[in-house]
Design a protein around this motif. Structure first.
Motif, mmCIF file in Angstrom:
data_model
loop_
_atom_site.group_PDB
_atom_site.id
_atom_site.type_symbol
_atom_site.label_atom_id
_atom_site.label_comp_id
_atom_site.label_asym_id
_atom_site.label_seq_id
_atom_site.Cartn_x
_atom_site.Cartn_y
_atom_site.Cartn_z
ATOM 1 N N THR A 23 0.810 -1.224 0.000
ATOM 2 C CA THR A 23 0.000 0.000 0.000
ATOM 3 C C THR A 23 0.841 1.271 0.000
ATOM 4 O O THR A 23 0.421 2.281 -0.540
ATOM 5 C CB THR A 23 -0.963 0.042 1.204
ATOM 6 O OG1 THR A 23 -0.214 -0.046 2.408
ATOM 7 C CG2 THR A 23 -1.978 -1.078 1.118
ATOM 8 N N ASP A 24 2.010 1.236 0.619
ATOM 9 C CA ASP A 24 2.894 2.408 0.674
ATOM 10 C C ASP A 24 4.309 1.956 0.320
ATOM 11 O O ASP A 24 5.127 1.732 1.212
ATOM 12 C CB ASP A 24 2.842 3.022 2.078
ATOM 13 C CG ASP A 24 3.658 4.301 2.186
ATOM 14 O OD1 ASP A 24 3.953 4.916 1.147
ATOM 15 O OD2 ASP A 24 4.012 4.671 3.329
ATOM 16 N N PRO A 25 4.607 1.799 -0.981
ATOM 17 C CA PRO A 25 5.912 1.259 -1.395
ATOM 18 C C PRO A 25 7.081 2.101 -0.874
ATOM 19 O O PRO A 25 6.986 3.325 -0.801
ATOM 20 C CB PRO A 25 5.859 1.314 -2.922
ATOM 21 C CG PRO A 25 4.408 1.423 -3.269
ATOM 22 C CD PRO A 25 3.771 2.128 -2.121
ATOM 23 N N PRO A 26 8.177 1.441 -0.506
ATOM 24 C CA PRO A 26 9.353 2.168 -0.024
ATOM 25 C C PRO A 26 10.046 2.907 -1.169
ATOM 26 O O PRO A 26 9.849 2.577 -2.341
ATOM 27 C CB PRO A 26 10.249 1.054 0.530
ATOM 28 C CG PRO A 26 9.829 -0.170 -0.208
ATOM 29 C CD PRO A 26 8.372 -0.006 -0.492
ATOM 30 N N THR B 204 15.865 -7.926 6.968
ATOM 31 C CA THR B 204 16.337 -6.567 6.712
ATOM 32 C C THR B 204 16.856 -6.526 5.286
ATOM 33 O O THR B 204 17.570 -7.432 4.858
ATOM 34 C CB THR B 204 17.474 -6.191 7.677
ATOM 35 O OG1 THR B 204 17.007 -6.332 9.015
ATOM 36 C CG2 THR B 204 17.944 -4.768 7.455
ATOM 37 N N GLY B 205 16.498 -5.494 4.536
ATOM 38 C CA GLY B 205 16.957 -5.366 3.161
ATOM 39 C C GLY B 205 16.220 -4.264 2.440
ATOM 40 O O GLY B 205 15.745 -3.314 3.064
ATOM 41 N N SER B 206 16.108 -4.394 1.115
ATOM 42 C CA SER B 206 15.436 -3.369 0.317
ATOM 43 C C SER B 206 14.716 -4.018 -0.860
ATOM 44 O O SER B 206 15.002 -5.162 -1.226
ATOM 45 C CB SER B 206 16.442 -2.339 -0.181
ATOM 46 O OG SER B 206 17.437 -2.968 -0.965
ATOM 47 N N MET B 207 13.778 -3.273 -1.439
ATOM 48 C CA MET B 207 13.018 -3.764 -2.586
ATOM 49 C C MET B 207 13.815 -3.527 -3.863
ATOM 50 O O MET B 207 14.480 -2.508 -4.016
ATOM 51 C CB MET B 207 11.669 -3.052 -2.690
ATOM 52 C CG MET B 207 10.704 -3.360 -1.574
ATOM 53 S SD MET B 207 10.233 -5.097 -1.439
ATOM 54 C CE MET B 207 9.187 -5.285 -2.864
ATOM 55 N N GLN B 208 13.718 -4.517 -4.774
ATOM 56 C CA GLN B 208 14.374 -4.414 -6.073
ATOM 57 C C GLN B 208 13.490 -5.148 -7.073
ATOM 58 O O GLN B 208 13.360 -6.377 -7.004
ATOM 59 C CB GLN B 208 15.760 -5.039 -5.978
ATOM 60 C CG GLN B 208 16.685 -4.718 -7.127
ATOM 61 C CD GLN B 208 18.060 -5.288 -6.832
ATOM 62 O OE1 GLN B 208 18.246 -6.492 -6.932
ATOM 63 N NE2 GLN B 208 18.998 -4.434 -6.466
ATOM 64 N N ASP B 209 12.858 -4.407 -7.967
ATOM 65 C CA ASP B 209 11.955 -5.005 -8.966
ATOM 66 C C ASP B 209 10.872 -5.866 -8.306
ATOM 67 O O ASP B 209 10.661 -7.020 -8.681
ATOM 68 C CB ASP B 209 12.743 -5.834 -9.985
ATOM 69 C CG ASP B 209 13.748 -4.994 -10.762
ATOM 70 O OD1 ASP B 209 13.449 -3.815 -11.015
ATOM 71 O OD2 ASP B 209 14.826 -5.519 -11.087
ATOM 72 N N ASP B 210 10.180 -5.332 -7.332
ATOM 73 C CA ASP B 210 9.076 -6.002 -6.629
ATOM 74 C C ASP B 210 9.494 -7.246 -5.852
ATOM 75 O O ASP B 210 8.656 -8.074 -5.495
ATOM 76 C CB ASP B 210 7.934 -6.342 -7.590
ATOM 77 C CG ASP B 210 7.301 -5.094 -8.180
ATOM 78 O OD1 ASP B 210 7.263 -4.062 -7.481
ATOM 79 O OD2 ASP B 210 6.841 -5.154 -9.336
ATOM 80 N N VAL B 211 10.794 -7.428 -5.590
ATOM 81 C CA VAL B 211 11.302 -8.525 -4.769
ATOM 82 C C VAL B 211 12.100 -7.915 -3.628
ATOM 83 O O VAL B 211 12.914 -7.006 -3.837
ATOM 84 C CB VAL B 211 12.208 -9.474 -5.593
ATOM 85 C CG1 VAL B 211 12.819 -10.541 -4.710
ATOM 86 C CG2 VAL B 211 11.426 -10.107 -6.726
ATOM 87 N N PHE B 212 11.850 -8.397 -2.423
ATOM 88 C CA PHE B 212 12.607 -7.929 -1.262
ATOM 89 C C PHE B 212 13.932 -8.679 -1.241
ATOM 90 O O PHE B 212 13.953 -9.901 -1.128
ATOM 91 C CB PHE B 212 11.820 -8.176 0.032
ATOM 92 C CG PHE B 212 12.488 -7.649 1.262
ATOM 93 C CD1 PHE B 212 12.457 -6.305 1.567
ATOM 94 C CD2 PHE B 212 13.171 -8.502 2.121
ATOM 95 C CE1 PHE B 212 13.070 -5.806 2.710
ATOM 96 C CE2 PHE B 212 13.786 -8.027 3.262
ATOM 97 C CZ PHE B 212 13.738 -6.674 3.550
ATOM 98 N N ILE B 213 15.038 -7.953 -1.370
ATOM 99 C CA ILE B 213 16.374 -8.546 -1.337
ATOM 100 C C ILE B 213 16.882 -8.402 0.096
ATOM 101 O O ILE B 213 17.201 -7.308 0.549
ATOM 102 C CB ILE B 213 17.340 -7.854 -2.322
ATOM 103 C CG1 ILE B 213 16.756 -7.831 -3.737
ATOM 104 C CG2 ILE B 213 18.706 -8.540 -2.291
ATOM 105 C CD1 ILE B 213 16.486 -9.195 -4.331
#
Length: 149
Positions: A46-49, A106-115
């Motif tokens: 709902t609230d993308p990073p 813990t990580g970050s989003m990359q192309d709709d995948v949480f890395i």
């Protein structure tokens, strides 16, 4: 003479306040990269990073979603039973990491995948991270272990 002492006292108080404000600002600036906000899968949808934003995601490891890739790469989906986010992690998973159990990554989003750069799992039969419990309660799906479910 009294006016000079009072003026000196006011100067010292103002200087101390300025030093306190400056040190608080510097501490806040230094910590900004070390603060990782927790989000549930629903909050991520709902609230993308922001691109490259490091945060923590938590929920339940979806049943049947763990796929072990080459070397130490593992893919799975994390859910809060409302939304599901795919996760990819390269590294050694905790021994107690299993499907249907609570996890925090813990990580970050990359192309709709949480890395994920770090994965935490429960440490005994009944433990689940507090953030995961809160997110599941918010969704109305959390059942206390002592409730006889």
């Amino acid at each position: 003479m009294k006016g000079l002492k009072k003026q000196r006292r006011v100067q010292i108080i103002v200087l101390a306040f300025a030093a306190l404000a400056l040190s608080t600002g510097l501490i806040g600036y230094a910590m900004k990269d070390g603060i990782n906000f927790f989000r549930s899968p629903t909050q991520v949808v709902t609230d993308p990073p922001r691109p490259g934003e490091v945060f923590r995601i938590g929920g339940l490891v979806e049943e049947g979603s763990i796929i072990r890739g080459q070397s130490e790469t593992v893919s799975f989906r994390v859910t809060d039973t409302n939304e599901t986010i795919p996760v990819r992690y390269t590294g050694i998973l905790p021994d107690l990491f299993t499907e249907g159990q609570g996890m925090v990554g813990t990580g970050s989003m990359q192309d709709d995948v949480f890395i994920a750069t770090e994965i935490l799992a429960k440490h005994d039969e009944t433990y689940m991270p507090a953030e995961v419990i809160d997110a599941l309660k918010e969704q109305g799906v959390y059942q206390d272990a002592g409730s006889g479910s």
